[in-house]
Design a protein around this motif. Structure first.
Motif, PDB file in Angstrom:
ATOM      1  N   PRO A 205       0.938  -1.222  -0.026  1.00 15.94           N
ATOM      2  CA  PRO A 205       0.113  -0.050   0.074  1.00 15.94           C
ATOM      3  C   PRO A 205       0.862   1.423  -0.011  1.00 15.94           C
ATOM      4  O   PRO A 205       0.262   2.197  -0.382  1.00 15.94           O
ATOM      5  N   LEU A 206       2.133   1.083   0.489  1.00 16.57           N
ATOM      6  CA  LEU A 206       2.887   2.412   0.434  1.00 16.57           C
ATOM      7  C   LEU A 206       3.357   2.737  -0.735  1.00 16.57           C
ATOM      8  O   LEU A 206       3.583   3.973  -1.099  1.00 16.57           O
ATOM      9  N   ALA A 207       3.460   1.731  -1.586  1.00 17.94           N
ATOM     10  CA  ALA A 207       3.709   2.131  -3.102  1.00 17.94           C
ATOM     11  C   ALA A 207       2.514   2.866  -3.719  1.00 17.94           C
ATOM     12  O   ALA A 207       2.910   3.733  -4.660  1.00 17.94           O
ATOM     13  N   ILE A 208       1.488   2.408  -3.581  1.00 19.62           N
ATOM     14  CA  ILE A 208       0.102   3.238  -4.169  1.00 19.62           C
ATOM     15  C   ILE A 208       0.130   4.751  -3.446  1.00 19.62           C
ATOM     16  O   ILE A 208       0.085   5.502  -4.074  1.00 19.62           O
ATOM     17  N   ALA A 209       0.598   4.647  -2.160  1.00 24.48           N
ATOM     18  CA  ALA A 209       0.655   6.086  -1.322  1.00 24.48           C
ATOM     19  C   ALA A 209       1.776   6.831  -1.955  1.00 24.48           C
ATOM     20  O   ALA A 209       1.704   8.137  -2.501  1.00 24.48           O
ATOM     21  N   ALA A 210       3.031   6.152  -2.579  1.00 31.29           N
ATOM     22  CA  ALA A 210       4.141   7.109  -3.210  1.00 31.29           C
ATOM     23  C   ALA A 210       3.498   7.441  -4.692  1.00 31.29           C
ATOM     24  O   ALA A 210       3.910   8.590  -4.861  1.00 31.29           O
ATOM     25  N   VAL A 211       2.737   6.737  -5.448  1.00 29.48           N
ATOM     26  CA  VAL A 211       2.241   7.169  -6.592  1.00 29.48           C
ATOM     27  C   VAL A 211       1.323   8.539  -6.419  1.00 29.48           C
ATOM     28  O   VAL A 211       1.307   9.517  -7.039  1.00 29.48           O
ATOM     29  N   GLY A 212       0.601   8.295  -5.426  1.00 29.58           N
ATOM     30  CA  GLY A 212      -0.667   9.374  -4.831  1.00 29.58           C
ATOM     31  C   GLY A 212       0.305  10.588  -4.599  1.00 29.58           C
ATOM     32  O   GLY A 212      -0.086  11.627  -5.052  1.00 29.58           O
ATOM     33  N   LEU A 213       1.356  10.384  -3.856  1.00 30.69           N
ATOM     34  CA  LEU A 213       2.299  11.625  -3.256  1.00 30.69           C
ATOM     35  C   LEU A 213       2.802  12.339  -4.637  1.00 30.69           C
ATOM     36  O   LEU A 213       2.871  13.589  -4.686  1.00 30.69           O
ATOM     37  N   ALA A 214       3.366  11.502  -5.656  1.00 30.10           N
ATOM     38  CA  ALA A 214       3.818  11.917  -6.848  1.00 30.10           C
ATOM     39  C   ALA A 214       2.803  12.798  -7.439  1.00 30.10           C
ATOM     40  O   ALA A 214       3.151  13.809  -7.993  1.00 30.10           O
ATOM     41  N   GLY A 215       1.456  12.218  -7.403  1.00 31.27           N
ATOM     42  CA  GLY A 215       0.406  13.129  -8.240  1.00 31.27           C
ATOM     43  C   GLY A 215       0.182  14.341  -7.414  1.00 31.27           C
ATOM     44  O   GLY A 215      -0.112  15.399  -7.833  1.00 31.27           O
ATOM     45  N   VAL A 216       0.424  14.367  -5.859  1.00 29.05           N
ATOM     46  CA  VAL A 216       0.092  15.714  -5.360  1.00 29.05           C
ATOM     47  C   VAL A 216       1.338  16.621  -5.668  1.00 29.05           C
ATOM     48  O   VAL A 216       1.040  17.651  -5.677  1.00 29.05           O
ATOM     49  N   ALA A 254       3.092  13.792   4.978  1.00 30.38           N
ATOM     50  CA  ALA A 254       3.661  13.545   3.806  1.00 30.38           C
ATOM     51  C   ALA A 254       3.012  14.557   2.679  1.00 30.38           C
ATOM     52  O   ALA A 254       3.715  15.174   1.871  1.00 30.38           O
ATOM     53  N   ILE A 255       1.797  14.664   2.680  1.00 30.55           N
ATOM     54  CA  ILE A 255       1.267  15.397   1.913  1.00 30.55           C
ATOM     55  C   ILE A 255       1.457  17.262   2.023  1.00 30.55           C
ATOM     56  O   ILE A 255       1.845  17.758   0.893  1.00 30.55           O
ATOM     57  N   ALA A 256       1.461  17.473   3.292  1.00 30.18           N
ATOM     58  CA  ALA A 256       1.758  18.765   3.307  1.00 30.18           C
ATOM     59  C   ALA A 256       3.254  19.340   2.816  1.00 30.18           C
ATOM     60  O   ALA A 256       3.419  20.719   2.434  1.00 30.18           O
ATOM     61  N   LEU A 257       4.167  18.185   3.126  1.00 30.25           N
ATOM     62  CA  LEU A 257       5.508  18.372   2.632  1.00 30.25           C
ATOM     63  C   LEU A 257       5.609  18.759   1.240  1.00 30.25           C
ATOM     64  O   LEU A 257       6.638  19.272   0.589  1.00 30.25           O
ATOM     65  N   LEU A 258       4.856  18.371   0.426  1.00 28.68           N
ATOM     66  CA  LEU A 258       4.734  18.376  -0.962  1.00 28.68           C
ATOM     67  C   LEU A 258       3.986  19.603  -1.472  1.00 28.68           C
ATOM     68  O   LEU A 258       3.796  19.708  -2.698  1.00 28.68           O
ATOM     69  N   VAL A 259       3.328  20.341  -0.551  1.00 25.80           N
ATOM     70  CA  VAL A 259       2.453  21.365  -1.064  1.00 25.80           C
ATOM     71  C   VAL A 259       3.395  22.765  -1.233  1.00 25.80           C
ATOM     72  O   VAL A 259       4.282  22.869  -0.242  1.00 25.80           O
ATOM     73  N   PRO A 260       3.382  23.291  -2.365  1.00 25.84           N
ATOM     74  CA  PRO A 260       4.484  24.302  -2.670  1.00 25.84           C
ATOM     75  C   PRO A 260       4.131  25.691  -1.685  1.00 25.84           C
ATOM     76  O   PRO A 260       2.966  25.786  -1.579  1.00 25.84           O
TER      77      PRO A 260
END
Length: 633
Positions: A205-216, A254-260
């Motif tokens: 599931p973390l692999a799926i999360a990684a794809v989602g984070l890349a999308g973010v 994890a999501i917040a750290l990718l928000v510009p």
């Protein structure tokens, strides 16, 4: 003299756009303190309600929070208790806002410069390590040594609220220090939750999360419609974390750290200005929407989300968390058990003593050894009070109790320890601050220049060894500061090289919307050796200090405009202005110009003759107070 009693003029749309900068003024932080104070009060009320509820009706408290909810579609079902909904879902939003603040501080905030960040970072690390060591030492043999994560984190909401309630009279520099420390503290706590308190780890599931984070990450490049995409991907990432065994609240981080996050670009602000002008000339729905969107887009998504979510976190999520987790049963048996429990005492000593010694001890050593930047107002007594407040480890401490301890009786003992430590830390901090304020010669401190003139840092006009010094705290949009500047030029004409003049920033942003931008622009010009030329240019045209006017002035002075625009958004420039503003706050400066003559606040007229007379009287006073040696006789 221009002061806080002035009537505020109606804001021009162009001024509002020009004011849209990410540098937070002192007034902005004071307003945020008010919000945090209310949030802390709600958190306290929710805690008391939870304790009363759990003790008056133990069965109903537990049964309510164990109520099951099922959400799903077809064969895909999620089954939650209300307690899990709060701790796993709503707290993910809380950790999301924590992540946004961490991202901002390292990108454009207090932690961008190592000399500035050194003191709170080292203090925070010491405040993480020492409490954990003390806990393990005291709880050794209790079977709960692994629960040391309970004592590592400070509750930022309670910390800021308590500082607003019982802190020193002028808390500005201490507030900045504690907020920077809390960011590092949160990073440590989140890392420990991820690394130590994650069970039943499943990697797929973390692999799926990684794809989602890349999308973010790549969503930032969408021209429109980013909101729904962010929301959809965030839900997918959260579900993937939940399925992986990693605590789902960390998905928010994890999501917040990718928000510009970024400071507004001048061109974006200018575009917003043009659209505002267009709407003013031809009001209609289309132009209104375009102007509003352009102004909103000039501010980073990170800061827009912080502004949007902060009230919900402070007023709803954290009080709900306290209501769901602070319901400790305080029966005589439980209190008696807690009184002799190494788990309880490990938490109390870890939070109260460990945080106090770790934060204060490390900061005191750095201050005495002159390591890092402290600034006026960040004295040892205030550091001691702030370090005591760091022992309030409420939210994340209770959160980790639920993760680290399975036994219900031990959980009660741990919660008693967390609550007791938080109360003790608050009381100790209150006592320290009250003694500090009582012993501090506050009136004298406000009459004396808080930070001596430093030619390596300050903007000095005149010889460094001149016998006379005038330091001005001013605002480039203040008409009275312009008059004071003329008077000081007359004084220089009379005294010549016997006078040195120093300018420091104290922009009244509530009434002069472009004053902060002017202050930062002058610092950017200073990096190219043109501070006083830029100062004269700003004073010469006080009505036109919008972004385009500032860049035009830089071009007229022959500055490298590309470098100038880059420096305008640099941490060095914004930090330099903020330092002056915090110094002004520490000395109680609420009006400009405020002049210091040979280190003492000047009271009275500031025409040239009055200033010369004040300088001569100050010199005579100094001569009378200097002891005469036999050799001199």
């Amino acid at each position: 003299m221009e002061n806080l009693t002035l009537i505020e003029r109606s804001p021009d749309p162009e001024d509002v756009a020009a004011r849209s900068r990410t540098h937070r003024s002192i007034a902005d932080k004071i307003r945020a303190m008010g919000q945090n104070r209310i949030g802390a009060l709600l958190l306290l009320i929710a805690t008391l309600v939870a304790i009363l509820w759990a003790n008056i009706s133990t069965g109903s408290y537990e049964s309510f929070w164990e109520t099951h909810m099922t959400v799903g579609l077809g064969d895909l079902q999620l089954d939650f208790t209300l307690h899990a909904l709060v701790n796993d879902a709503l707290m993910a939003i809380f950790f999301f806002t924590v992540g946004l603040e961490v991202r901002r501080e390292f990108a454009i905030g207090e932690l961008t410069s190592w000399p500035r960040a050194m003191v709170p970072v080292i203090a925070a690390v010491a405040g993480l390590v020492l409490p954990a060591l003390l806990f393990v030492l005291i709880a050794r043999g209790s079977r709960y040594e692994h629960a040391w994560g309970i004592v590592i984190s400070t509750d930022t909401a309670f910390l800021v609220g308590a500082l607003a309630l019982v802190g020193p009279r002028v808390p500005g520099r201490l507030r900045v220090f504690l907020l920077a420390l809390a960011v590092v503290d949160d990073i440590g706590a989140l890392s420990i939750i991820a690394l130590v308190y994650t069970a039943n780890f499943t990697p797929l599931p973390l692999a799926i999360a990684a794809v989602g984070l890349a999308g973010v990450y790549f969503t930032r490049y969408f021209p429109t419609g980013r909101g729904p995409v962010y929301a959809t991907l965030s839900i997918i990432v959260w579900l993937a974390f939940l399925a992986s065994g990693v605590h789902p609240t960390l998905a928010g981080v994890a999501i917040a750290l990718l928000v510009p996050v970024y400071r507004p670009d001048r061109r974006d602000v200018e575009h917003a200005l043009e659209l505002a002008r267009t709407f003013r000339q031809s009001p209609n729905t289309e132009y209104a929407r375009a102007a509003a969107n352009s102004l909103r887009e000039s501010i980073s998504i990170n800061e827009r989300l912080q502004t949007a979510y902060a009230p919900y976190v402070a007023y709803v999520i954290l009080p709900l968390f306290a209501l769901a987790n602070a319901g400790v049963v305080l029966s005589p048996d439980i209190l008696a058990g807690a009184l002799v429990s190494p788990l309880t005492w490990g938490i109390v000593v870890g939070l109260v003593v460990g945080k106090m010694i770790g934060v204060f001890g490390s900061a005191a050593v750095m201050k005495i050894a002159r390591i890092g930047e402290f600034g006026a107002g960040l004295t040892l007594d205030r550091l001691a009070g702030g370090a005591a407040l760091c022992g309030i480890g409420f939210t994340i401490s209770l959160f980790i109790v639920d993760l680290a301890i399975a036994d219900e009786e031990a959980q009660n003992e741990a919660r008693v320890g967390v609550l007791a430590a938080s109360v003790i830390a608050f009381v100790v901090a209150t006592i320290v601050f009250r003694i500090s304020d009582a012993l501090r010669p506050d009136d004298d401190a406000r009459q004396t220049l808080a930070r001596p003139v430093d030619p390596r840092r300050d903007h000095v006009f005149g010889p460094a060894d001149a016998p006379f010094t005038i330091v001005e705290y001013g605002d480039f949009q203040c008409g009275f500061c312009l008059k004071a500047s003329g008077s000081i030029q007359e004084v220089h004409g009379v005294l010549g090289d016997r006078l040195r003049y120093v300018w420091r920033h104290a922009p009244l942003t509530q009434y002069h919307p472009n004053a902060l931008a002017g202050a930062e622009a002058s610092e950017a010009a200073a990096l190219q050796g043109k501070f006083f030329e830029f100062e004269r240019g700003l004073f010469a045209d006080q009505e036109n200090q919008r972004p385009s006017d500032i860049v035009r002035l830089a071009r007229e002075l022959g500055l490298d405009v590309d470098r100038f625009e880059r420096d305008l958004t640099s941490a060095e420039v914004t930090g330099r202005v903020q330092d002056d503003m915090l110094d002004a706050e520490a000395m109680g400066i609420t009006s400009v110009p405020t002049l210091f003559v040979n280190g003492r606040r000047h009271v009275g007229p500031y025409d040239a003759q009055s200033l010369i007379r004040a300088l001569e009287e100050s010199e005579a006073e100094s001569a009378r107070t200097v002891p005469t040696t036999p050799a001199a006789q």
